[in-house]
Each structure stands twice: as C-alpha cells, then as structure tokens.
Design a protein around this motif. Structure first.
Motif, short mmCIF file in Angstrom:
data_model
loop_
_atom_site.label_atom_id
_atom_site.label_comp_id
_atom_site.label_asym_id
_atom_site.label_seq_id
_atom_site.Cartn_x
_atom_site.Cartn_y
_atom_site.Cartn_z
N GLN A 90 -7.46 -10.08 -2.09
CA GLN A 90 -6.70 -8.92 -1.62
C GLN A 90 -5.89 -8.26 -2.74
OE1 GLN A 90 -7.07 -7.34 1.11
NE2 GLN A 90 -8.41 -8.83 2.13
N THR A 91 -6.28 -8.51 -3.99
CA THR A 91 -5.62 -7.84 -5.10
C THR A 91 -6.00 -6.38 -5.14
OG1 THR A 91 -5.60 -9.88 -6.39
CG2 THR A 91 -5.37 -7.81 -7.61
N ARG A 92 -5.01 -5.50 -5.27
CA ARG A 92 -5.22 -4.06 -5.42
C ARG A 92 -5.13 -3.69 -6.90
NH1 ARG A 92 -5.16 -5.46 -0.07
NH2 ARG A 92 -4.18 -3.94 1.32
N THR A 93 -6.12 -2.93 -7.38
CA THR A 93 -6.12 -2.48 -8.77
C THR A 93 -6.42 -0.99 -8.81
OG1 THR A 93 -6.97 -4.64 -9.49
CG2 THR A 93 -7.09 -2.81 -11.07
N PRO A 94 -5.46 -0.15 -9.18
CA PRO A 94 -5.73 1.28 -9.28
C PRO A 94 -6.85 1.55 -10.29
CG PRO A 94 -3.38 0.90 -9.24
CD PRO A 94 -4.02 -0.44 -9.39
N LYS A 95 -7.76 2.43 -9.90
CA LYS A 95 -8.89 2.80 -10.76
C LYS A 95 -8.49 3.98 -11.65
CE LYS A 95 -12.00 1.59 -6.94
NZ LYS A 95 -13.08 2.07 -6.05
N SER A 96 -9.39 4.33 -12.55
CA SER A 96 -9.13 5.50 -13.40
C SER A 96 -8.90 6.75 -12.55
CB SER A 96 -10.30 5.72 -14.36
OG SER A 96 -10.38 4.67 -15.30
N ASP A 117 0.82 -1.21 0.00
CA ASP A 117 0.00 0.00 0.00
C ASP A 117 0.86 1.26 0.00
OD1 ASP A 117 -2.25 -1.59 -0.05
OD2 ASP A 117 -2.46 -1.62 2.13
N VAL A 118 1.99 1.22 0.69
CA VAL A 118 2.90 2.37 0.64
C VAL A 118 3.47 2.53 -0.76
CG1 VAL A 118 5.06 3.33 1.51
CG2 VAL A 118 3.43 2.31 3.10
N ALA A 129 -21.24 0.66 9.20
CA ALA A 129 -22.50 -0.09 9.21
C ALA A 129 -22.94 -0.53 7.82
CB ALA A 129 -23.61 0.74 9.87
N GLU A 130 -22.31 0.00 6.78
CA GLU A 130 -22.62 -0.42 5.42
C GLU A 130 -21.84 -1.68 5.01
OE1 GLU A 130 -24.82 1.17 3.19
OE2 GLU A 130 -25.42 2.23 5.01
N GLY A 131 -20.88 -2.08 5.82
CA GLY A 131 -20.05 -3.22 5.46
C GLY A 131 -19.21 -2.93 4.24
N TYR A 132 -19.19 -3.86 3.29
CA TYR A 132 -18.36 -3.70 2.09
C TYR A 132 -19.17 -3.29 0.87
CZ TYR A 132 -14.80 -5.82 5.00
OH TYR A 132 -13.91 -6.06 6.02
N ALA A 133 -20.37 -2.75 1.11
CA ALA A 133 -21.25 -2.39 0.00
C ALA A 133 -20.88 -1.07 -0.66
CB ALA A 133 -22.70 -2.33 0.50
N ARG A 134 -20.04 -0.27 -0.03
CA ARG A 134 -19.67 1.04 -0.57
C ARG A 134 -18.18 1.07 -0.87
NH1 ARG A 134 -24.78 1.96 -1.67
NH2 ARG A 134 -26.09 1.97 0.20
N ARG A 135 -17.85 1.65 -2.01
CA ARG A 135 -16.44 1.70 -2.43
C ARG A 135 -16.01 3.16 -2.62
NH1 ARG A 135 -13.91 -3.06 -3.93
NH2 ARG A 135 -15.25 -4.92 -3.90
N PHE A 136 -15.19 3.63 -1.71
CA PHE A 136 -14.68 5.00 -1.73
C PHE A 136 -13.26 5.10 -2.27
CE2 PHE A 136 -18.18 5.67 1.18
CZ PHE A 136 -18.50 7.02 1.06
N GLY A 137 -12.63 3.98 -2.61
CA GLY A 137 -11.20 3.99 -2.88
C GLY A 137 -10.81 4.48 -4.25
N LEU A 138 -9.61 5.07 -4.32
CA LEU A 138 -8.93 5.28 -5.60
C LEU A 138 -8.37 3.96 -6.12
CD1 LEU A 138 -6.85 8.49 -4.74
CD2 LEU A 138 -9.03 8.40 -5.96
N VAL A 139 -8.23 3.01 -5.21
CA VAL A 139 -7.72 1.68 -5.55
C VAL A 139 -8.79 0.64 -5.21
CG1 VAL A 139 -5.94 -0.06 -5.04
CG2 VAL A 139 -5.33 2.38 -5.13
N LEU A 184 -7.96 3.25 -0.42
CA LEU A 184 -8.44 1.90 -0.71
C LEU A 184 -9.94 1.78 -0.50
CD1 LEU A 184 -5.77 -0.09 1.36
CD2 LEU A 184 -5.71 0.31 -1.10
N ASP A 185 -10.59 0.95 -1.29
CA ASP A 185 -11.91 0.46 -0.89
C ASP A 185 -11.75 -0.19 0.48
OD1 ASP A 185 -13.07 1.20 -3.30
OD2 ASP A 185 -12.77 -0.76 -4.21
N ASN A 186 -12.79 -0.13 1.32
CA ASN A 186 -12.60 -0.61 2.69
C ASN A 186 -13.93 -0.96 3.36
OD1 ASN A 186 -13.68 1.95 3.66
ND2 ASN A 186 -11.69 2.83 3.15
N PHE A 187 -13.83 -1.35 4.61
CA PHE A 187 -14.99 -1.63 5.44
C PHE A 187 -15.67 -0.31 5.79
CE2 PHE A 187 -16.84 -2.18 9.73
CZ PHE A 187 -17.73 -3.21 9.48
N GLU A 188 -16.86 -0.09 5.26
CA GLU A 188 -17.53 1.20 5.42
C GLU A 188 -18.55 1.13 6.57
OE1 GLU A 188 -18.45 5.01 5.26
OE2 GLU A 188 -16.72 4.07 4.31
#
Length: 444
Positions: free
Chosen positions: A419-425, A69-70, A402-412, A396-400
């Motif tokens: 546990q694969t990381r994929t940079p988004k647009s 991640d670093v 009370a929403e659990g993993y339903a929301r994705r805030f990450g640039l990655v 990163l997308d993460n544990f949000e």
C-alpha cells in the motif's frame, strides 16, 4: 524525470477555472467487510468475470488511508477532489461517519469536496430494471445531503449511466453481468430518472452547483458508405444523445421515447431538472461501421454480431496500455459539436474525467496525453465552449473493474502488497502545471 513546460507552456485558463482529480469508492476504498455488498462484489465473486481474478476487497485501502491520500491532494495543489460515496457503505453502520471524516479532512486541507453519488456500486439488493430504485436513490441522496451539505458545495448525481447500461446490463462485461442487449433500455431510463430525482432532493436540502458525469466521444463512420454512416449515426444516438438530450433538452432522440417504460413524458420533466453544469468524461473517439458477421471487439469488450453496428480500430494513432487510441483533437471536436447542437441550452461544461493507462513511475506518455488534451480543451474554450473545470482520472492506481489491477491510471503509483504510494512523474508535472496556472499550488 519531468518533461519541462517552460519551452511551450499550456495557455492560461480563466480565473476560477476548477482543477481537480477523480476517483471512485469501489475502486479505491477497500474495507469491503465494513459495508453492505454491492453488485460489483457479487460480480467479481463469479469466476472468470475479472481478468486477473481479483476483487476490490482491499484495493488501495483508502478507507483506512484517506488522510495519507488527502495529503497527496494537498501537495498536488488541486482545487477539488471528485470522489464517490458508496451507497452500500452509507447503508452500513458508520458508513456516513467515514465520509464525514473525509470531507472534514479535505476542507482542512483546502481541497473542495466534489462527491459523486452513484458510481456503479449499486447495493446488491437493488436493480436498475426496477423503477423503484430511482426513488430509493433519491432517498439515499437526501440522507447524504443532510449529513454533508454544510461542507460540500459541488455535487455529481451519477457517473456514466451509458457504460453502466451498456457494459453492465446489455453486454454483461460489467456488473451485474446481464446480457439483455436492447432490453436493457429501461436501465438507462431509470438511471436518468434517478438523476432528476436526485437533483430535486439536493435542491430541497439547500444544495447547489449540481451536475452529472456522462461519458461522451465523437463517433466517426468507418467509411462514407451508407451502411457505415447509418451505423455510426445510431451508435452516436445510443452512447451520446440518449443520455445528453433528456438532461439538456428534456426529450429523447427521435424514436427512443417509445422504447422507454412508464409515463415517459412525465418522467422527462423530472430528468430535465436544471443542472448548474454538465460533466463530460472523455477518453477517445469511436470509429463505427456496419455490423459484421463475426462480431467485433473494442477495448477487450466483445460486440455481438446481432447489434446494428461494429466498432473498428482507429489506425495511425498511438494507443494507451488499454489499447485506446490517443486523439486529443477529438475532445475539441466533441465539445464544439455539443456547443453547436445544444446552443444556449448547454450548461457550462466540466471535464469530470480524462486520463490514460500507462505503466511506470517515469510516465512520460501520460504527461504527453494530459498535456495535449488540456491544450485541446483550451482550444474548445477559445471556440466559445463555456468550460469551467478539468479533473484527471485518476489520483491513484486502482481496481479497474473487469480488468482488475492490470491497468494503471493513477498520477500516484500504488504497490498493492505494501500500500505504498509513490507519486509518478505525471503527478509532479501536473503540480507544476497548476502552479503555472496560478492555482493554490503557487503558494506551496
């Protein structure tokens, strides 16, 4: 596909402007079996508390994958990384060793560590209704500063005490799951007291560049009717001024000091310990009206009918996958209003969180969101607000929560199975923005 910036580049921010991204320990670290439990572990173990029934026991496994991640941070080219230090982990054997390694890795990558010392994951044995928790927090801060202070040059005491009070203790939607309504006000006071004591502990350890991360948003009345205006004024007091006035002015808004526990005037002298900057987390404005008989809901959070306000939908605006309205000009409005309200007493401002939830790797909606909000921040700067930095939520997308993993805030994007990381647009877009702004990424 990355939307090109050359046709309409974002205006230049001043030299030295700090660009970064943010995360929090409970949302990404995982390795829950290698630390003490927190109130969020207890909360998520209760059926029905998290929408998808998940927990943060593994999350993004950042505890074991922090080097990866670093490397993403270094490639992105940010100046700073805002992460949080888990109090339960620090209380556990080897916990501080992890943050030692993380800070060393960041420094080696040329990324400035900017730790938040409390981001909602209170040790399960403690309680913000208890005044002693503020003193315990100061002791915790002293331990962390003694270990990391030689390499950390920027500190955040607390993250969003308003949400932790309202959602966790007044409405029961977050940990620890209490439904105290206005009896939760001591939680607000004790967190603010903890902030002031933490500032003192950091100063005593020789630390500087200290701030707090409070969430704020403009409050708009649902109509010009007196009942709606009165409700909006009260909501603004409760969510904005209650947490800003004591830190910036050393006083509570009219009528609120009488509702707080203890020797409030003495405590306010501690709460108002000078900070070097003031952190603002901004996502959306709030439209507020008089209470309704059936109660209302906002962002999936029920608002009981017995409260003296109701939250209304802001119509005619695009919304994120979370259902939050996208109103970038409200960020300009918020910051200029703060500048007008507090004047010379307002410290320099850092946007410690701003971001949005959208699905997909080609996340053009996130690019548009960030683009328009950064432009709105620049307009606030042009209007005279002393803005010193901007942190995207989140790396990163993460544990949000009370929403659990339903929301994705990450640039990655994070594939939670592999546990694969994929940079988004949006990651690539933000990297290009940093290069255009002349930050570290220009040399990469």
């Amino acid at each position: 596909m990355i939307r090109p910036m050359a046709t309409n580049p974002i205006p230049q921010f001043p030299a030295g402007f700090l660009w970064g991204v943010s995360t929090s320990a409970h949302q990404i670290e995982g390795a829950a079996d290698e630390r003490e439990p927190s109130v969020w572990d207890a909360f998520t173990a209760r059926p029905g508390r998290v929408k998808d029934g998940s927990t943060a026991a593994v999350a993004c496994d950042h505890y074991h994958r922090y080097r990866e991640d670093v490397a993403l941070l270094a490639d992105l080219g940010v100046d700073a990384y805002r992460f949080s230090i888990s109090w339960p982990r620090v209380n556990s054997p080897g916990g501080l060793d992890f943050y030692d390694r993380l800070v060393d890795e960041l420094c080696a990558a040329g990324v400035r560590p900017a730790p938040t010392l409390f981001h909602w994951d209170l040790p399960v044995a403690l309680d913000w209704l208890d005044r002693d928790t503020a003193a315990r927090f100061a002791d915790h801060v002293a331990v962390v500063a003694a270990r990391l202070g030689d390499r950390v040059g920027k500190w955040i005491t607390l993250n969003e005490p308003a949400e932790h009070t309202l959602l966790g203790h007044a409405l029961g939607h977050h940990a620890p799951g209490r439904e105290l309504l206005f009896d939760a006000l001591p939680v607000a006071h004790h967190q603010l007291l903890a902030h002031g004591l933490a500032v003192r502990a950091l100063r005593a350890a020789g630390a500087g560049d200290i701030g707090i991360a409070n969430s704020h948003g403009p409050t708009w009345p649902a109509s010009g009717e007196p009942a709606d205006v009165e409700a909006a004024d009260f909501y603004d007091l409760l969510l904005n001024r209650l947490f800003a006035d004591p830190v910036i002015l050393g006083e509570y808004p009219d009528g609120m000091a009488e509702l707080m526990p203890g020797d409030v005037q003495s405590d306010l002298k501690v709460i108002a310990e000078p900070v070097d900057w003031y952190g603002v987390n901004y996502y959306a404005p709030n439209k507020v009206g008089a209470p309704q008989d059936t109660g209302t809901e906002f962002g999936g959070v029920p608002i009981p009918a017995e409260l003296p306000f109701s939250l209304r939908e802001i119509e005619g605006r695009p919304v994120t996958d979370f259902g939050w309205p996208v109103v970038p000009e409200a960020l300009t409005e918020l910051l200029t209003a703060f500048h007008d309200r507090y004047g010379d007493r307002l410290p320099p401002v850092v946007i410690t969180e701003n971001g949005c939830s959208y699905e997909g790797l080609d996340d053009q909606d996130r690019i548009t969101y960030l683009d328009t909000h950064i432009r709105a921040l620049h307009r606030a700067s042009e209007a005279g607000v002393d803005v010193r930095g901007y942190f995207v939520w989140s790396l990163l997308d993460n544990f949000e929560w009370a929403e659990g993993y339903a929301r994705r805030f990450g640039l990655v994007h994070v594939d939670y199975e592999t546990q694969t990381r994929t940079p988004k647009s949006s990651y690539h877009w933000f990297r290009e923005l940093l290069r255009a702004q002349g930050q570290r990424a220009s040399g990469r």
